[in-house]
Design an enzyme around this catalytic site. Structure first.
Site, mmCIF file in Angstrom:
data_model
loop_
_atom_site.group_PDB
_atom_site.id
_atom_site.type_symbol
_atom_site.label_atom_id
_atom_site.label_comp_id
_atom_site.label_asym_id
_atom_site.label_seq_id
_atom_site.Cartn_x
_atom_site.Cartn_y
_atom_site.Cartn_z
ATOM 1 N N GLU A 76 54.875 45.204 9.851
ATOM 2 C CA GLU A 76 54.532 44.985 11.455
ATOM 3 C C GLU A 76 54.477 46.224 12.364
ATOM 4 O O GLU A 76 53.539 46.106 13.476
ATOM 5 C CB GLU A 76 55.912 44.146 11.796
ATOM 6 C CG GLU A 76 56.087 42.715 11.525
ATOM 7 C CD GLU A 76 55.306 42.061 12.745
ATOM 8 O OE1 GLU A 76 54.050 41.961 12.634
ATOM 9 O OE2 GLU A 76 55.883 41.760 13.621
ATOM 10 N N THR B 63 50.313 41.668 23.068
ATOM 11 C CA THR B 63 51.663 41.929 23.120
ATOM 12 C C THR B 63 52.052 43.004 24.086
ATOM 13 O O THR B 63 53.115 43.061 24.434
ATOM 14 C CB THR B 63 51.916 42.392 21.662
ATOM 15 O OG1 THR B 63 51.619 40.990 20.767
ATOM 16 C CG2 THR B 63 53.468 42.467 21.613
HETATM 17 N N1 HSE Z 1 60.403 40.116 20.261
HETATM 18 C C1 HSE Z 1 58.931 40.489 20.287
HETATM 19 C C2 HSE Z 1 58.092 40.398 21.818
HETATM 20 C C3 HSE Z 1 58.164 39.550 19.437
HETATM 21 O O1 HSE Z 1 58.611 39.328 22.124
HETATM 22 O O2 HSE Z 1 57.719 41.281 22.062
HETATM 23 C C4 HSE Z 1 56.698 39.883 19.284
HETATM 24 O O3 HSE Z 1 56.475 41.097 18.560
#
Ligand code: HSE
Length: 291
Positions: free
Chosen positions: A120, A168
């Site tokens: 990941e 993200t």
């Molecule tokens: N916990 C992570 C976020 C999940 O919310 O950014 C996505 O990689």
């Protein structure tokens, strides 16, 4: 040849930012591996054109290295990249389970979680385990620096994926850096409520525990129509709605017999905002399965 079906996942669940995750019974990636002298990766399915096949840049390359398991790898993507449904995690999780079997490495599912998390990290920059843990272990998972805990749960869900791009990186940049004691107390209470709901397979408790005063309000602003879609889902019976992972998918908790109405309401509300979307009527489910 070994074939593994690795499920999509939803991380955070509102109150459990970077910690909670659930496996979904659909969609899923299918990963096939075969021993080879040199690793090659072939990708088909939804969004495959956006995913690098170079093992140094693909999420499964790091898994191959960690398990010292070169292979010819085929990935059939069912989980759209950048959906908030753990797309890269599903591939990493599936590869970890498949290569462990192919090379008879004998690692437990728990031991495979940090290995898949390294995969990941290749795409997301950080080795979060909140998506790979549920994709490998199934159920509801709690991933902390100390390790992973998981419990089986049976909770009906609707995951609604809009045709919106949310990176993200952007979604992490809007996360507040500090929290007040009041927000902290509220979040701990909600996270505990949600955990109890998962242990009891009680959608009402899970939905109430998904409320989050910190991260979700900031991220909702990145998703066109979030408030309208969330409200429509609640009016159709959802007891909790939140951003799935880093978005743009939304996740709603409801009773089994309300899933169709909730899915339709969410799709209609996105359509009213001029946003195309698709909805998965799904549930908390088991982790990666060997065929
Ligand atoms: N916990 C992570 C976020 C999940 O919310 O950014 C996505 O990689």
């Amino acid at each position: 040849m070994i074939t593994v079906r690795a499920p999509a996942t939803s991380a955070n669940l509102g109150s459990g930012f970077d910690v909670f995750g659930v496996a979904l019974d659909r969609p899923a990636d299918v990963i096939r591996v075969e021993r080879a002298d040199r690793t090659t990766i072939e990708i088909t399915g939804v969004g495959s054109q956006y995913i690098p096949t170079d093992p140094d840049k693909n999420t499964v390359g790091a898994v191959v290295d960690a398990l010292e398991a070169p292979a010819r790898i085929e990935i059939d993507k069912g989980v759209r990249p950048a959906s908030g449904l753990g797309s890269s995690a599903a591939s990493a999780a599936g590869a970890a389970v498949a290569l462990n079997e192919l090379y008879d490495r004998g690692l437990s599912r728990e031991e495979l979680v940090p290995i898949a998390a390294e995969g990941e990290a290749v795409v997301s920059g950080t080795a979060h385990a909140d998506n790979v843990a549920p994709s490998i272990l199934g159920g509801f998972t709690i991933a902390t620096g100390d390790g992973v805990h998981s419990v089986e749960a049976d909770i009906p869900l609707v995951a609604c994926l809009p045709e919106i791009a949310v990176s993200t990186r952007d979604a992490r940049e809007v996360v507040p850096e500090t929290a007040s004691m009041e927000q902290l107390v509220e979040t701990v209470g909600n996270a505990a409520t949600l955990t109890m709901g998962m242990c009891q397979s009680d959608p009402e408790l899970v939905g109430r525990g998904m409320a989050d005063p910190l991260v979700t309000p900031a991220r909702a602003k990145l998703i066109t129509g979030y408030e309208a879609v969330s409200q429509a889902a609640r009016e159709a019976g959802a007891v909790g709605v939140t951003v799935s992972g880093a978005g743009p998918s939304l996740l709603a908790v409801c009773r089994d017999d309300q899933r169709r109405a909730v899915a339709t309401a969410m799709l209609d509300a996105f359509a009213d905002e001029g946003v195309e979307a698709r909805a998965y009527q799904t549930r908390v489910s088991r982790g990666a399965t060997l065929f």
